[in-house]
Design an enzyme around this catalytic site. Structure first.
Site, PDB file in Angstrom:
ATOM      1  N   ASN A   1       0.838  -1.210   0.000  1.00  0.00           N
ATOM      2  CA  ASN A   1       0.000   0.000   0.000  1.00  0.00           C
ATOM      3  C   ASN A   1       0.872   1.258   0.000  1.00  0.00           C
ATOM      4  O   ASN A   1       0.730   2.142   0.846  1.00  0.00           O
ATOM      5  CB  ASN A   1      -0.934  -0.017   1.209  1.00  0.00           C
ATOM      6  CG  ASN A   1      -2.217   0.760   0.960  1.00  0.00           C
ATOM      7  OD1 ASN A   1      -2.388   1.394  -0.072  1.00  0.00           O
ATOM      8  ND2 ASN A   1      -3.125   0.728   1.915  1.00  0.00           N
TER       9      ASN A   1
ATOM     10  N   HIS B   1      -8.557   3.832   7.864  1.00  0.00           N
ATOM     11  CA  HIS B   1      -8.948   2.477   7.495  1.00  0.00           C
ATOM     12  C   HIS B   1     -10.383   2.161   7.907  1.00  0.00           C
ATOM     13  O   HIS B   1     -11.085   1.427   7.206  1.00  0.00           O
ATOM     14  CB  HIS B   1      -7.995   1.452   8.120  1.00  0.00           C
ATOM     15  CG  HIS B   1      -6.735   1.262   7.342  1.00  0.00           C
ATOM     16  ND1 HIS B   1      -5.581   1.952   7.619  1.00  0.00           N
ATOM     17  CD2 HIS B   1      -6.445   0.470   6.278  1.00  0.00           C
ATOM     18  CE1 HIS B   1      -4.630   1.581   6.775  1.00  0.00           C
ATOM     19  NE2 HIS B   1      -5.126   0.687   5.951  1.00  0.00           N
TER      20      HIS B   1
END
Length: 505
Positions: A352, A383
């Site tokens: 990521n 998140h």
């Protein structure tokens, strides 16, 4: 009854039902079918965009408009009326850009985007019962949040700070002029990245739209480009080879998913019969392979998104050391780096990537103190609100500290010969992959109860070992070197490095 209802819900979608027959035929949830259909259409549209709407054939306004309209169409197709959440936060953020005091525009944008995202994440937990839908609207909303805040901070850098107040990287990406409405919408909602990202810098995207993206990097490489009217008349390197290679990776990931991943469900790690009857080594082995098998779906989504951007001519990084074009400017992962990682840091460096760069851009480089803690908090909030996410981030702290301490204490003993170094690398690879497996399991289980079931089945062994190692080795270094505390603190505040940009995730 509950299981049946959840199974039915998994095959529903808030978006278009046109592909329901395909979903029924393949046995895949409709939301996933819609997502894949849009990405494949985006791939074809990206080639068309590069060939027939290139800066030589169309002015920037047309390119912005087409990219935006296609992106909005994808959102409506995949998420139906839920796409209004994404459109609302984008329009609201543009109003902030235009109307708010320029000295505070970055703060207002961060609070608005992150606040809206958090409200939607909470609603997602309540409405979708721990994320039954695998591709709901929160994914694109997370990407849009990154873009909104990145642009706001870079605009503040370019309009409110002097050059000497900026790092070289901040000065490079600083925005001097407020974007127009169409530029802002295009950057946030373009079809290349609206569904799965990645986030990129605003100036890079505008260079791409206006035809300077490749020529500037070629000029940096050779110093021989003589562009005109915003673009170089020399033919640009073709991204076809890079796109084909990435599509081959996607095919491999999809094949792996269909043949292996679906046969190793994550939830089996907390199955009552398996937990109570299987030996510890069997449970540990299954956990390892089930986590390994869960990665290809991320590899597939991120690699396909990278291929889509490259097909449109976006993502050119320059010429590599062999004189070949590199199209990895906005890639989101390095699969080989992940699979061969021998440390926590190396794994995070390659996973990521663009999210890590975003965290560094908007938080780590700007926080006056407690930078590492604030960055982890922002990452957790971004998140979502599932408890499993916070178990993962909290667990990562002692593991990271222990890994640093062990490496500092032990690694130098294995550098005297090639065989010892190879043995060390194999040992640290195994330890890293098992620690990653233990750390990210709650991230996939989401809820508190299954997470605690898993931890108990593993006897909390990674927590115990990492905490003891971190404390014991810290005391050892402290006794041996009075300045170790200062050095350790400094090291812990260094973000990991990725793609020539530091990051923390």
């Amino acid at each position: 009854m509950m299981a049946e209802r959840q199974t039915d819900a998994a095959f529903e979608t808030t978006g278009s039902k046109w592909l329901q027959p395909v979903s029924d035929q393949l046995g895949f949830p409709l939301d996933q079918v819609n997502f894949l259909a849009c990405q494949l259409f985006a791939l074809a549209a990206a080639f068309w965009f590069r060939l027939y709407l290139s800066p030589r054939h169309a002015n920037p306004l047309v390119r912005h408009a087409v990219a935006t309209l296609l992106g909005v169409a994808f959102l409506i197709f995949c998420f139906g009326w839920y796409s209004t959440h994404i459109l609302t936060v984008v329009v609201t953020s543009y109003v902030i850009i235009v109307k708010a005091d320029i000295d505070s525009v970055h703060r207002y944008s961060m609070v608005t985007a992150m606040g809206f995202l958090t409200v939607c994440q909470v609603s997602r937990v309540i409405i979708f019962n721990y994320g039954i839908l695998s591709t709901d609207f929160s994914g694109p909303l997370m990407i849009v949040t990154q873009k909104i805040t990145t642009l706001a901070f870079q605009l503040h850098d370019g309009t409110c700070k002097k050059s000497e107040q900026l790092t070289p990287e901040q000065e490079l990406h600083a925005i001097k002029v407020k974007p127009s409405l169409i530029e802002y919408l295009s950057y946030n909602l373009n079809f290349l990245s609206v569904l799965v990202g990645p986030c990129s810098n605003y100036k890079d995207y505008i260079d791409f739209i206006e035809g300077r993206h490749v020529s500037q990097r070629l000029r940096q490489h050779s110093g021989t480009c003589n562009g005109q009217n915003g673009y170089d008349k020399t033919p640009n390197p073709s991204p076809l080879n890079a796109v084909c290679q990435k599509l081959l990776v996607c095919c491999g990931c999809m094949l792996f998913f269909l043949t292996v991943t679906r046969s190793l469900p994550i939830t089996y790690n907390v199955d009552p019969h398996f937990v109570s009857h299987a030996p510890f080594l069997t449970r540990l082995t299954y956990a390892f392979f089930s986590i390994q098998a869960a990665r290809p779906k991320f590899y597939f989504a991120w690699t396909l998104a990278d291929a889509v951007n490259n097909a449109a001519g976006y993502g050119f990084m320059g010429m590599d050391e062999n004189g070949k074009p590199s199209w990895d400017l906005i890639r989101n992962l390095n699969i080989m780096g992940i699979e061969t990682a021998t440390s926590f840091k190396t794994f995070i460096d390659n996973w990521n990537i663009q999210t890590g760069i975003w965290l560094k851009t908007v938080c780590y480089d700007r926080a006056p103190k407690h930078r590492l803690a604030l960055t982890f908090i922002l990452s957790a909030l971004w998140h979502g609100v599932y408890p499993g996410y916070y178990f993962t981030f909290i667990t990562a702290i002692p593991i990271t500290m222990a890994a640093r301490a062990i490496r500092k204490s032990v690694r130098h003993n294995f550098l005297s010969s090639t065989d010892l170094k190879l043995f060390y690398d194999i040992l640290t690879w195994v330890a890293t992959q098992l620690a990653i497996c233990y750390t990210v399991m709650p991230f996939l289980l989401l809820a508190v109860e299954p997470t605690l079931v898993y931890y108990r089945s593993m006897y909390f062994h990674v927590h115990i070992i990492s905490i003891l190692a971190a404390i014991g080795l810290h005391q050892k270094h402290k006794a041996r070197d009075p300045s170790a505390t200062t050095k350790t603190h400094s090291a812990q505040c260094q973000p990991v490095h990725s793609n020539n940009n530091d990051k923390v995730d």
